[in-house]
Write a protein that holds these residues in place. Structure first.
Motif, PDB file in Angstrom:
ATOM      1  N   MET A 119      80.600  62.455  27.967  1.00 34.53           N
ATOM      2  CA  MET A 119      80.363  61.618  29.148  1.00 34.53           C
ATOM      3  C   MET A 119      81.526  60.647  29.356  1.00 34.53           C
ATOM      4  SD  MET A 119      76.206  60.988  29.251  1.00 34.53           S
ATOM      5  CE  MET A 119      76.262  59.640  28.134  1.00 34.53           C
ATOM      6  N   LEU A 120      82.066  60.109  28.276  1.00 32.88           N
ATOM      7  CA  LEU A 120      83.215  59.207  28.389  1.00 32.88           C
ATOM      8  C   LEU A 120      84.400  59.934  29.019  1.00 32.88           C
ATOM      9  CD1 LEU A 120      83.094  57.408  24.937  1.00 32.88           C
ATOM     10  CD2 LEU A 120      82.652  56.379  27.163  1.00 32.88           C
ATOM     11  N   ALA A 121      84.683  61.136  28.539  1.00 38.19           N
ATOM     12  CA  ALA A 121      85.797  61.923  29.083  1.00 38.19           C
ATOM     13  C   ALA A 121      85.600  62.185  30.570  1.00 38.19           C
ATOM     14  CB  ALA A 121      85.932  63.233  28.321  1.00 38.19           C
ATOM     15  N   GLU A 122      84.372  62.452  30.974  1.00 41.17           N
ATOM     16  CA  GLU A 122      84.080  62.714  32.383  1.00 41.17           C
ATOM     17  C   GLU A 122      84.248  61.445  33.229  1.00 41.17           C
ATOM     18  OE1 GLU A 122      80.247  64.015  35.018  1.00 41.17           O
ATOM     19  OE2 GLU A 122      80.508  64.949  33.057  1.00 41.17           O
ATOM     20  N   ILE A 123      83.714  60.332  32.751  1.00 43.52           N
ATOM     21  CA  ILE A 123      83.792  59.070  33.489  1.00 43.52           C
ATOM     22  C   ILE A 123      85.244  58.643  33.684  1.00 43.52           C
ATOM     23  CG2 ILE A 123      83.308  56.586  33.351  1.00 43.52           C
ATOM     24  CD1 ILE A 123      80.675  57.367  31.899  1.00 43.52           C
ATOM     25  N   LEU A 176      80.364  51.637  24.699  1.00 43.29           N
ATOM     26  CA  LEU A 176      81.400  52.549  25.179  1.00 43.29           C
ATOM     27  C   LEU A 176      81.177  52.955  26.628  1.00 43.29           C
ATOM     28  CD1 LEU A 176      81.809  54.890  22.082  1.00 43.29           C
ATOM     29  CD2 LEU A 176      83.385  53.127  22.862  1.00 43.29           C
ATOM     30  N   LEU A 177      79.955  53.317  26.954  1.00 39.30           N
ATOM     31  CA  LEU A 177      79.672  53.750  28.328  1.00 39.30           C
ATOM     32  C   LEU A 177      79.840  52.599  29.318  1.00 39.30           C
ATOM     33  CD1 LEU A 177      76.634  56.131  27.749  1.00 39.30           C
ATOM     34  CD2 LEU A 177      78.981  56.751  28.339  1.00 39.30           C
ATOM     35  N   ILE A 232      84.711  61.819  21.480  1.00 39.29           N
ATOM     36  CA  ILE A 232      83.590  62.228  20.630  1.00 39.29           C
ATOM     37  C   ILE A 232      83.664  61.490  19.293  1.00 39.29           C
ATOM     38  CG2 ILE A 232      82.617  64.171  19.331  1.00 39.29           C
ATOM     39  CD1 ILE A 232      83.448  65.951  21.746  1.00 39.29           C
ATOM     40  N   LYS A 233      84.861  61.395  18.751  1.00 42.99           N
ATOM     41  CA  LYS A 233      85.050  60.675  17.486  1.00 42.99           C
ATOM     42  C   LYS A 233      84.708  59.194  17.644  1.00 42.99           C
ATOM     43  CE  LYS A 233      88.420  59.920  13.843  1.00 42.99           C
ATOM     44  NZ  LYS A 233      89.769  60.197  13.375  1.00 42.99           N
ATOM     45  N   LEU A 234      85.135  58.589  18.735  1.00 41.81           N
ATOM     46  CA  LEU A 234      84.825  57.179  18.990  1.00 41.81           C
ATOM     47  C   LEU A 234      83.323  56.963  19.132  1.00 41.81           C
ATOM     48  CD1 LEU A 234      87.543  56.122  21.580  1.00 41.81           C
ATOM     49  CD2 LEU A 234      87.289  55.285  19.241  1.00 41.81           C
TER      50      LEU A 234
END
Length: 66
Positions: free
Chosen positions: A5-9, A31-32, A20-22
């Protein structure tokens, strides 16, 4: 799932393994929330790099909107 989700945002699928590691070592909400603040900032060109800088800064993004 949080890392993806982070990569997408942040529009940064090239570094999804890093996110993913974070996600495993940092809180999901933190994070979000930070990723959404960074993504909303229209002045930032490289959102992934800015996210990392703010995440590891001393103020932890508290002054991001100021």
């Amino acid at each position: 799932m949080t890392g993806l989700m982070l990569a997408e945002i942040l529009h940064d699928n090239a570094h999804k393994a890093l996110y993913i590691k974070l996600a495993k070592s940092h809180g999901e909400q933190r994070l979000l929330g930070l990723a959404k603040l960074v993504a909303e900032n229209t002045k930032v060109k490289n959102k992934g790099a800015y996210f990392m800088r703010v995440l590891f800064s001393k103020d932890d993004g508290q002054n991001l909107g100021r």
